[in-house]
Design a protein around this motif. Sequence first.
Motif, PDB file in Angstrom:
ATOM      1  N   SER B   9      15.564   4.925  23.069  1.00  0.00           N
ATOM      2  CA  SER B   9      15.047   5.865  24.073  1.00  0.00           C
ATOM      3  C   SER B   9      15.081   7.284  23.539  1.00  0.00           C
ATOM      4  O   SER B   9      14.294   8.138  23.968  1.00  0.00           O
ATOM      5  CB  SER B   9      15.857   5.760  25.361  1.00  0.00           C
ATOM      6  N   TYR B  35       1.098   6.525  21.436  1.00  0.00           N
ATOM      7  CA  TYR B  35       0.742   7.909  21.720  1.00  0.00           C
ATOM      8  C   TYR B  35       1.877   8.824  21.276  1.00  0.00           C
ATOM      9  O   TYR B  35       3.041   8.446  21.279  1.00  0.00           O
ATOM     10  CB  TYR B  35       0.522   8.121  23.225  1.00  0.00           C
ATOM     11  N   GLN B  37       3.473  12.697  22.242  1.00  0.00           N
ATOM     12  CA  GLN B  37       3.482  13.801  23.193  1.00  0.00           C
ATOM     13  C   GLN B  37       4.381  14.893  22.639  1.00  0.00           C
ATOM     14  O   GLN B  37       5.614  14.814  22.735  1.00  0.00           O
ATOM     15  CB  GLN B  37       3.960  13.353  24.578  1.00  0.00           C
ATOM     16  N   LEU B  43      -0.632  13.878  26.016  1.00  0.00           N
ATOM     17  CA  LEU B  43      -0.523  12.712  25.150  1.00  0.00           C
ATOM     18  C   LEU B  43      -1.728  12.637  24.220  1.00  0.00           C
ATOM     19  O   LEU B  43      -2.875  12.803  24.646  1.00  0.00           O
ATOM     20  CB  LEU B  43      -0.464  11.426  25.980  1.00  0.00           C
ATOM     21  N   LEU B  92       5.176   7.247  22.795  1.00  0.00           N
ATOM     22  CA  LEU B  92       5.028   6.288  23.893  1.00  0.00           C
ATOM     23  C   LEU B  92       4.176   5.102  23.475  1.00  0.00           C
ATOM     24  O   LEU B  92       3.123   5.267  22.854  1.00  0.00           O
ATOM     25  CB  LEU B  92       4.389   6.936  25.117  1.00  0.00           C
ATOM     26  N   GLY B 107       5.557   2.410  28.170  1.00  0.00           N
ATOM     27  CA  GLY B 107       6.990   2.349  28.000  1.00  0.00           C
ATOM     28  C   GLY B 107       7.605   3.672  28.423  1.00  0.00           C
ATOM     29  O   GLY B 107       6.894   4.635  28.747  1.00  0.00           O
ATOM     30  N   GLN B 108       8.929   3.721  28.415  1.00  0.00           N
ATOM     31  CA  GLN B 108       9.602   4.929  28.897  1.00  0.00           C
ATOM     32  C   GLN B 108       9.645   6.019  27.841  1.00  0.00           C
ATOM     33  O   GLN B 108      10.124   7.124  28.096  1.00  0.00           O
ATOM     34  CB  GLN B 108      11.022   4.596  29.381  1.00  0.00           C
ATOM     35  N   GLY B 109       9.137   5.713  26.650  1.00  0.00           N
ATOM     36  CA  GLY B 109       9.049   6.736  25.619  1.00  0.00           C
ATOM     37  C   GLY B 109      10.304   6.856  24.775  1.00  0.00           C
ATOM     38  O   GLY B 109      11.409   6.493  25.201  1.00  0.00           O
ATOM     39  N   THR B 110      10.131   7.356  23.571  1.00  0.00           N
ATOM     40  CA  THR B 110      11.228   7.646  22.645  1.00  0.00           C
ATOM     41  C   THR B 110      11.199   9.125  22.341  1.00  0.00           C
ATOM     42  O   THR B 110      10.203   9.634  21.814  1.00  0.00           O
ATOM     43  CB  THR B 110      11.075   6.847  21.335  1.00  0.00           C
ATOM     44  N   ARG B 111      12.276   9.806  22.698  1.00  0.00           N
ATOM     45  CA  ARG B 111      12.367  11.244  22.399  1.00  0.00           C
ATOM     46  C   ARG B 111      12.992  11.410  21.025  1.00  0.00           C
ATOM     47  O   ARG B 111      14.168  11.106  20.828  1.00  0.00           O
ATOM     48  CB  ARG B 111      13.184  11.974  23.451  1.00  0.00           C
TER      49      ARG B 111
END
Lengths: 116, 115
Positions: B9, B35, B37, B43, B92, B107-111
């Motif tokens: 995450s 994507y 961001q 995005l 994402l 998905g909840q995205g990877t920061r």
Amino acid sequence: AQIVTQSQPEMSVQEAETVTLSCTYDTSESDYYLFWYKQPPSRQMILVIRQEAYKQQNATENRFSVNFQKAAKSFSLKISDSQLGDAAMYFCAYRRVNNAGNMLTFGGGTRLMVKP
Amino acid sequence: SAVISQKPSRDICQRGTSLTIQCQVDSQVTMMFWYRQQPGQSLTLIATANQGSEATYESGFVIDKFPISRPNLTFSTLTVSNMSPEDSSIYLCSVVRGFMNTEAFFGQGTRLTVV
């Protein structure tokens, strides 16, 4: 190429009031899909509402409705009875109708703040 | 709907290293996308992950920098290679069930933060 433009970087609304977010797009296609997505601080992209370009009737989902003006290439989102949980980034998105690509083209986003 | 598990995450990485992000879907899907961001931005599509073949990259993105795998209809990975601070973004994963489906799930995205 498709371009999606959101001219309002930030908007503010009082709780229980109504707010309209603007979106314009540019395309040479006659049939396509338009979407509004919400992205809260959790980063999760949530579909708010969708519109098929061939449908003249504006889409509605509970407190959310759109004003789709195909000739003007405009697709605004109206949020009625705004709630604190509506505070988020809102992205307008476009998608072509064909099998070659189902990817989305996003606008720059509008940050919506809801005041209690 | 589709349930998408994206891992990790978040991560903080040293410049010059690589990070692989995983995207697992709870059922088979036709289309998978990655994507990016960037901070405070919208995005941007990196590529379409194709099952059993090379990914289709958008202008400005290359396979050497963002290698993508998709071994089956429920799983894909995105690697960010030789990272620099400019790669700090949210990444994402997105899926569409079938060609005639309109809704894309995320998905909840990877920061990712590169230091």
